[in-house]
Write an enzyme that holds these catalytic residues in place. Structure first.
Site, PDB file in Angstrom:
ATOM      1  N   GLU A  19     -62.985  81.224  22.189  1.00 35.29           N
ATOM      2  CA  GLU A  19     -63.167  80.384  23.376  1.00 35.29           C
ATOM      3  C   GLU A  19     -62.977  78.922  22.971  1.00 35.29           C
ATOM      4  OE1 GLU A  19     -63.661  80.487  26.833  1.00 35.29           O
ATOM      5  OE2 GLU A  19     -63.571  78.327  26.473  1.00 35.29           O
ATOM      6  N   GLY A  28     -58.410  71.453  52.009  1.00 38.56           N
ATOM      7  CA  GLY A  28     -58.428  72.898  51.786  1.00 38.56           C
ATOM      8  C   GLY A  28     -59.722  73.488  52.319  1.00 38.56           C
ATOM      9  N   ALA A  44     -59.172  71.099  47.049  1.00 38.26           N
ATOM     10  CA  ALA A  44     -59.495  72.510  46.771  1.00 38.26           C
ATOM     11  C   ALA A  44     -58.461  73.368  47.476  1.00 38.26           C
ATOM     12  CB  ALA A  44     -60.904  72.822  47.254  1.00 38.26           C
ATOM     13  N   VAL A  45     -57.240  73.340  46.925  1.00 39.39           N
ATOM     14  CA  VAL A  45     -56.122  74.035  47.584  1.00 39.39           C
ATOM     15  C   VAL A  45     -55.684  75.263  46.783  1.00 39.39           C
ATOM     16  CG1 VAL A  45     -55.281  71.991  48.792  1.00 39.39           C
ATOM     17  CG2 VAL A  45     -54.444  72.467  46.486  1.00 39.39           C
ATOM     18  N   HIS A  99     -87.658  98.958  56.967  1.00 37.97           N
ATOM     19  CA  HIS A  99     -88.001  98.028  58.055  1.00 37.97           C
ATOM     20  C   HIS A  99     -89.116  97.109  57.575  1.00 37.97           C
ATOM     21  CE1 HIS A  99     -88.719  96.577  62.103  1.00 37.97           C
ATOM     22  NE2 HIS A  99     -90.017  96.751  61.879  1.00 37.97           N
TER      23      HIS A  99
HETATM   24  P1  FAD Z   1     -62.312  81.918  33.345  1.00 39.35           P
HETATM   25  O1  FAD Z   1     -63.704  82.006  33.821  1.00 39.35           O
HETATM   26  O2  FAD Z   1     -61.472  80.798  33.833  1.00 39.35           O
HETATM   27  O3  FAD Z   1     -62.399  81.867  31.756  1.00 39.35           O
HETATM   28  C1  FAD Z   1     -61.273  81.672  30.955  1.00 39.35           C
HETATM   29  C2  FAD Z   1     -61.727  81.086  29.641  1.00 39.35           C
HETATM   30  O4  FAD Z   1     -60.626  81.089  28.740  1.00 39.35           O
HETATM   31  C3  FAD Z   1     -62.163  79.630  29.747  1.00 39.35           C
HETATM   32  O5  FAD Z   1     -63.477  79.479  29.231  1.00 39.35           O
HETATM   33  C4  FAD Z   1     -61.161  78.864  28.900  1.00 39.35           C
HETATM   34  O6  FAD Z   1     -61.722  77.749  28.229  1.00 39.35           O
HETATM   35  C5  FAD Z   1     -60.700  79.937  27.930  1.00 39.35           C
HETATM   36  N1  FAD Z   1     -59.365  79.701  27.370  1.00 39.35           N
HETATM   37  C6  FAD Z   1     -58.211  79.467  28.041  1.00 39.35           C
HETATM   38  N2  FAD Z   1     -57.190  79.323  27.182  1.00 39.35           N
HETATM   39  C7  FAD Z   1     -57.708  79.485  25.943  1.00 39.35           C
HETATM   40  C8  FAD Z   1     -57.150  79.441  24.626  1.00 39.35           C
HETATM   41  N3  FAD Z   1     -55.844  79.224  24.425  1.00 39.35           N
HETATM   42  N4  FAD Z   1     -57.979  79.621  23.581  1.00 39.35           N
HETATM   43  C9  FAD Z   1     -59.311  79.857  23.762  1.00 39.35           C
HETATM   44  N5  FAD Z   1     -59.875  79.902  24.975  1.00 39.35           N
HETATM   45  C10 FAD Z   1     -59.101  79.732  26.052  1.00 39.35           C
HETATM   46  N6  FAD Z   1     -66.010  83.840  41.797  1.00 39.35           N
HETATM   47  C11 FAD Z   1     -66.911  84.699  42.312  1.00 39.35           C
HETATM   48  O7  FAD Z   1     -66.769  85.909  42.142  1.00 39.35           O
HETATM   49  N7  FAD Z   1     -68.007  84.242  43.015  1.00 39.35           N
HETATM   50  C12 FAD Z   1     -68.226  82.928  43.224  1.00 39.35           C
HETATM   51  O8  FAD Z   1     -69.215  82.553  43.861  1.00 39.35           O
HETATM   52  C13 FAD Z   1     -67.285  82.003  42.691  1.00 39.35           C
HETATM   53  N8  FAD Z   1     -67.466  80.680  42.867  1.00 39.35           N
HETATM   54  C14 FAD Z   1     -66.573  79.805  42.313  1.00 39.35           C
HETATM   55  C15 FAD Z   1     -66.781  78.445  42.506  1.00 39.35           C
HETATM   56  C16 FAD Z   1     -65.894  77.527  41.975  1.00 39.35           C
HETATM   57  C17 FAD Z   1     -66.127  76.056  42.184  1.00 39.35           C
HETATM   58  C18 FAD Z   1     -64.785  77.987  41.200  1.00 39.35           C
HETATM   59  C19 FAD Z   1     -63.831  77.008  40.582  1.00 39.35           C
HETATM   60  C20 FAD Z   1     -64.570  79.338  41.008  1.00 39.35           C
HETATM   61  C21 FAD Z   1     -65.456  80.267  41.559  1.00 39.35           C
HETATM   62  N9  FAD Z   1     -65.273  81.634  41.418  1.00 39.35           N
HETATM   63  C22 FAD Z   1     -66.169  82.506  41.966  1.00 39.35           C
HETATM   64  C23 FAD Z   1     -64.124  82.191  40.661  1.00 39.35           C
HETATM   65  C24 FAD Z   1     -64.557  82.596  39.236  1.00 39.35           C
HETATM   66  O9  FAD Z   1     -65.112  81.483  38.587  1.00 39.35           O
HETATM   67  C25 FAD Z   1     -63.358  83.125  38.480  1.00 39.35           C
HETATM   68  O10 FAD Z   1     -62.769  84.179  39.214  1.00 39.35           O
HETATM   69  C26 FAD Z   1     -63.776  83.654  37.113  1.00 39.35           C
HETATM   70  O11 FAD Z   1     -64.374  82.648  36.335  1.00 39.35           O
HETATM   71  C27 FAD Z   1     -62.554  84.209  36.382  1.00 39.35           C
HETATM   72  O12 FAD Z   1     -62.938  84.684  35.131  1.00 39.35           O
HETATM   73  P2  FAD Z   1     -61.892  84.758  33.928  1.00 39.35           P
HETATM   74  O13 FAD Z   1     -62.662  85.328  32.786  1.00 39.35           O
HETATM   75  O14 FAD Z   1     -60.667  85.415  34.363  1.00 39.35           O
HETATM   76  O15 FAD Z   1     -61.487  83.226  33.626  1.00 39.35           O
HETATM   77  P1  NAD Z   2     -58.463  79.140  48.443  1.00 39.68           P
HETATM   78  O1  NAD Z   2     -57.189  79.839  48.236  1.00 39.68           O
HETATM   79  O2  NAD Z   2     -59.675  79.893  48.795  1.00 39.68           O
HETATM   80  O3  NAD Z   2     -58.293  78.052  49.600  1.00 39.68           O
HETATM   81  C1  NAD Z   2     -57.317  77.067  49.553  1.00 39.68           C
HETATM   82  C2  NAD Z   2     -57.155  76.509  50.950  1.00 39.68           C
HETATM   83  O4  NAD Z   2     -56.364  75.330  50.856  1.00 39.68           O
HETATM   84  C3  NAD Z   2     -56.431  77.451  51.897  1.00 39.68           C
HETATM   85  O5  NAD Z   2     -57.137  77.530  53.100  1.00 39.68           O
HETATM   86  C4  NAD Z   2     -55.054  76.801  52.068  1.00 39.68           C
HETATM   87  O6  NAD Z   2     -54.479  77.062  53.327  1.00 39.68           O
HETATM   88  C5  NAD Z   2     -55.420  75.332  51.910  1.00 39.68           C
HETATM   89  N1  NAD Z   2     -54.308  74.466  51.488  1.00 39.68           N
HETATM   90  C6  NAD Z   2     -53.353  74.731  50.561  1.00 39.68           C
HETATM   91  N2  NAD Z   2     -52.540  73.648  50.413  1.00 39.68           N
HETATM   92  C7  NAD Z   2     -53.016  72.682  51.251  1.00 39.68           C
HETATM   93  C8  NAD Z   2     -52.641  71.340  51.541  1.00 39.68           C
HETATM   94  N3  NAD Z   2     -51.600  70.777  50.921  1.00 39.68           N
HETATM   95  N4  NAD Z   2     -53.358  70.654  52.441  1.00 39.68           N
HETATM   96  C9  NAD Z   2     -54.428  71.226  53.081  1.00 39.68           C
HETATM   97  N5  NAD Z   2     -54.828  72.501  52.840  1.00 39.68           N
HETATM   98  C10 NAD Z   2     -54.141  73.210  51.935  1.00 39.68           C
HETATM   99  O7  NAD Z   2     -58.673  78.253  47.120  1.00 39.68           O
HETATM  100  P2  NAD Z   2     -59.936  77.473  46.555  1.00 39.68           P
HETATM  101  O8  NAD Z   2     -60.922  77.214  47.626  1.00 39.68           O
HETATM  102  O9  NAD Z   2     -59.391  76.335  45.778  1.00 39.68           O
HETATM  103  O10 NAD Z   2     -60.559  78.523  45.552  1.00 39.68           O
HETATM  104  C11 NAD Z   2     -59.788  79.008  44.439  1.00 39.68           C
HETATM  105  C12 NAD Z   2     -60.182  80.409  44.066  1.00 39.68           C
HETATM  106  O11 NAD Z   2     -61.495  80.387  43.505  1.00 39.68           O
HETATM  107  C13 NAD Z   2     -60.256  81.339  45.267  1.00 39.68           C
HETATM  108  O12 NAD Z   2     -59.053  82.059  45.410  1.00 39.68           O
HETATM  109  C14 NAD Z   2     -61.377  82.261  44.947  1.00 39.68           C
HETATM  110  O13 NAD Z   2     -60.845  83.458  44.448  1.00 39.68           O
HETATM  111  C15 NAD Z   2     -62.193  81.554  43.883  1.00 39.68           C
HETATM  112  N6  NAD Z   2     -63.515  81.183  44.458  1.00 39.68           N
HETATM  113  C16 NAD Z   2     -64.326  82.179  44.906  1.00 39.68           C
HETATM  114  C17 NAD Z   2     -65.555  81.861  45.449  1.00 39.68           C
HETATM  115  C18 NAD Z   2     -66.448  82.966  45.913  1.00 39.68           C
HETATM  116  O14 NAD Z   2     -66.196  84.108  45.575  1.00 39.68           O
HETATM  117  N7  NAD Z   2     -67.492  82.674  46.679  1.00 39.68           N
HETATM  118  C19 NAD Z   2     -65.956  80.544  45.563  1.00 39.68           C
HETATM  119  C20 NAD Z   2     -65.097  79.553  45.121  1.00 39.68           C
HETATM  120  C21 NAD Z   2     -63.879  79.899  44.557  1.00 39.68           C
END
Ligand code: FAD
Ligand code: NAD
Length: 462
Positions: free
Chosen positions: A35, A182, A267-268, A441
């Site tokens: 990592e 977004g 957040a697109v 319930h």
């Molecule tokens: P990541 O969690 O992105 O982990 C990848 C890891 O690889 C990173 O730690 C990175 O540093 C490491 N890495 C990359 N390249 C290298 C390299 N060359 N060498 C060593 N290490 C490396 N999902 C949900 O299910 N529920 C939610 O409520 C939710 N909320 C979210 C809110 C936000 C703001 C965001 C941004 C995302 C959210 N997600 C949510 C999405 C979720 O975080 C991701 O789907 C999940 O983290 C993906 O897991 P992953 O293991 O594929 O990748």
């Molecule tokens: P998203 O794909 O959920 O939403 C992006 C939004 O941006 C869409 O509605 C799209 O139409 C809009 N958009 C794209 N280009 C635009 C532009 N130029 N101007 C205005 N609007 C535009 O993506 P996100 O919110 O960035 O989240 C990324 C990923 O992270 C999601 O796909 C999701 O899988 C994961 N995530 C999951 C959770 C959860 O599970 N609760 C929470 C946060 C993030």
């Protein structure tokens, strides 16, 4: 250069990679996890957990600032004072606890963890650069779990007042005004949270609806809540540029206007992290910008596996974890495929949305005649006692044999119903299975029971 050998080399310590490594370790496979940043990846450090902490803090602050609900149960409070830096420090404490827990779990599973940046040499070798020097690792299996990164808009590059979700989760002050570009998962979850924290929030979405992933019936209660919170939602609108505290946007009619925005959260969407670590040298088959995998999470190269966000949508932590577990078991000799009937999707908005399986429209297209049962929380006693009876549960089933195809809900705290919904779908439940299950319930889950009864034509409490 140090030389190491192992059976499984996992690159990336997010929920996909660390779960794969723990399971591989449990199964007795000699495993190394690399990592480059912090264990826990996006999810624990800058994603799921910190965002849900912020959402909770915002809900608590808002409850005190708008005390109608408190007054209704005979409580009154003085004007609240928010120490936002304190809230962020609390959130960081939760993150630290969880990420150090991951380190301990890896150790317990006898996984060797290397903190450093991995570069792929070939399908069986990688080098790792760390402060302490370089290590060459030879492995029988290479498991790629490098996750994803936020998409940047050319006219709104991250930096300064233009925030990625990571920046927004690290703010130490609530911005006076925030434009959110977004209206997807991140934009809606964080937009609502910042509105509750007192920011003047405007949402700018290119498509004509919020949360385009969910059908309109599910998103209506969220749209109503946005209006209650005073959030302006601009749909079918593109963000152009930000200068001097204003975001210039253009509507579908070509008209431009300026939106007050001390900060802009972009957040697109997120894109698979495929660049900068030698992945291209493997020349793997791709599916668009994502690494292509089959139902075993195998890439086009033998013994090279890929999981999680690197492999595209749905980019969800629980999908990454389930894939990680699957691959570890396959490498250990199990005949398994990643065949999840139902991957729940939850949006932690106010109210929350849960979706498992097919929407009524999708079910109709795929299966023809369907039955749909709704039950509103306004007829649910528990929801009333929790002072929030907005929303409903909706069950969709085949008309001929009543096989459940989709379960959806919108309402306060419905994320916790997702386990029951997923289990029903995964087990191939029919409407009668849900109808004949005794639901305790008073709970909000009674609305699930009642929605199945409604689909069968005989709801009891409505
Ligand atoms: P990541 O969690 O992105 O982990 C990848 C890891 O690889 C990173 O730690 C990175 O540093 C490491 N890495 C990359 N390249 C290298 C390299 N060359 N060498 C060593 N290490 C490396 N999902 C949900 O299910 N529920 C939610 O409520 C939710 N909320 C979210 C809110 C936000 C703001 C965001 C941004 C995302 C959210 N997600 C949510 C999405 C979720 O975080 C991701 O789907 C999940 O983290 C993906 O897991 P992953 O293991 O594929 O990748
Ligand atoms: P998203 O794909 O959920 O939403 C992006 C939004 O941006 C869409 O509605 C799209 O139409 C809009 N958009 C794209 N280009 C635009 C532009 N130029 N101007 C205005 N609007 C535009 O993506 P996100 O919110 O960035 O989240 C990324 C990923 O992270 C999601 O796909 C999701 O899988 C994961 N995530 C999951 C959770 C959860 O599970 N609760 C929470 C946060 C993030």
């Amino acid at each position: 250069m140090n030389e190491l050998r192992c059976k499984v080399l996992v690159i990336g310590g997010g929920p996909g990679g660390y779960v794969a490594a723990i399971r591989a370790g449990q199964l007795g496979l000699d495993t190394i996890l690399v990592e480059e940043n912090k264990l826990g990846g996006t999810c624990l450090n800058v994603g799921c957990i910190p965002s849900k902490a912020l959402i909770h803090a915002a809900g608590a602050a808002h409850g005190l600032r708008e005390p109608r609900a408190l007054n209704a149960i005979g409580l009154s409070v003085g004007p609240p004072k928010l120490d936002f830096a304190g809230a962020i420090a609390w959130k960081d404490g939760i993150v630290a606890r969880l990420t150090s827990g991951v380190g301990a779990l890896l150790k317990k599973a006898k996984v060797r963890t290397l903190l450093g940046s991995a570069t792929i040499v070939d399908g069986k070798t990688a080098t790792v650069r760390a402060d302490t020097g370089e290590t060459r690792i030879a492995a029988e299996h290479l498991l790629l779990a490098t996750g994803s990164e936020p998409v940047e808009l050319p006219a709104l590059k991250f930096g300064g007042d233009i925030l990625s979700s990571t920046d927004a989760l690290a703010l130490t002050e609530v911005p006076r005004s925030l434009a959110v570009v977004g209206a997807g998962y991140i934009g809606m979850e964080l937009g609502i949270a910042f509105a509750k924290l007192g920011a003047n929030v405007t949402i700018v979405e290119a498509l004509p609806k919020i949360l385009p992933l969910y059908d309109a019936e599910l998103t209506q209660p969220v749209a109503r809540r946005l209006a209650d919170l005073g959030v302006e939602t601009l749909l079918g609108v593109r963000a152009l540029a930000h200068a001097e505290g204003a975001l210039k946007v253009m509507g579908a009619d070509g008209k431009e206007r300026a939106v007050r925005a001390d900060k802009v959260l972009v957040a697109v969407g997120r894109r698979a992290r495929t660049g900068g670590f030698g992945l291209e040298s493997l020349d793997l088959a791709m599916s668009g910008a994502n690494v292509r995998i089959d139902e075993r999470c195998a890439t086009s190269m033998r013994n090279v596996w890929a999981i999680g966000d690197l492999t595209g949508e749905p980019m969800l932590a629980h999908r990454a974890m389930a894939q990680g577990e699957t691959v570890a078991e396959i490498i250990a000799g199990s005949k398994r495929v990643f065949d999840m009937k139902a991957i729940p999707a939850i949006c932690f908005t106010d109210p929350e949305i849960v979706a498992v399986g097919l929407s009524p429209d999708a079910a109709k297209s795929a299966h023809g005649e369907i039955r749909v049962g709704h039950f509103p929380f306004r007829a649910n006693g528990r929801a009333m006692t929790l002072q929030d009876d907005e929303g409903f549960v909706r069950v969709t089933a085949r008309a001929d044999n009543h096989l459940v195809l989709g379960i959806h809900a919108v309402g306060q705290g419905v994320s916790e119903l997702s386990a029951a919904f997923s289990l029903a779908l995964e087990m191939g439940a029919r409407l009668e299975d849900i109808a004949l299950t005794i639901h305790a319930h008073p709970t909000m889950s009674e609305a699930f029971h009642e929605s199945a009864l409604a689909a069968l034509g005989h709801p009891l409490h409505i």
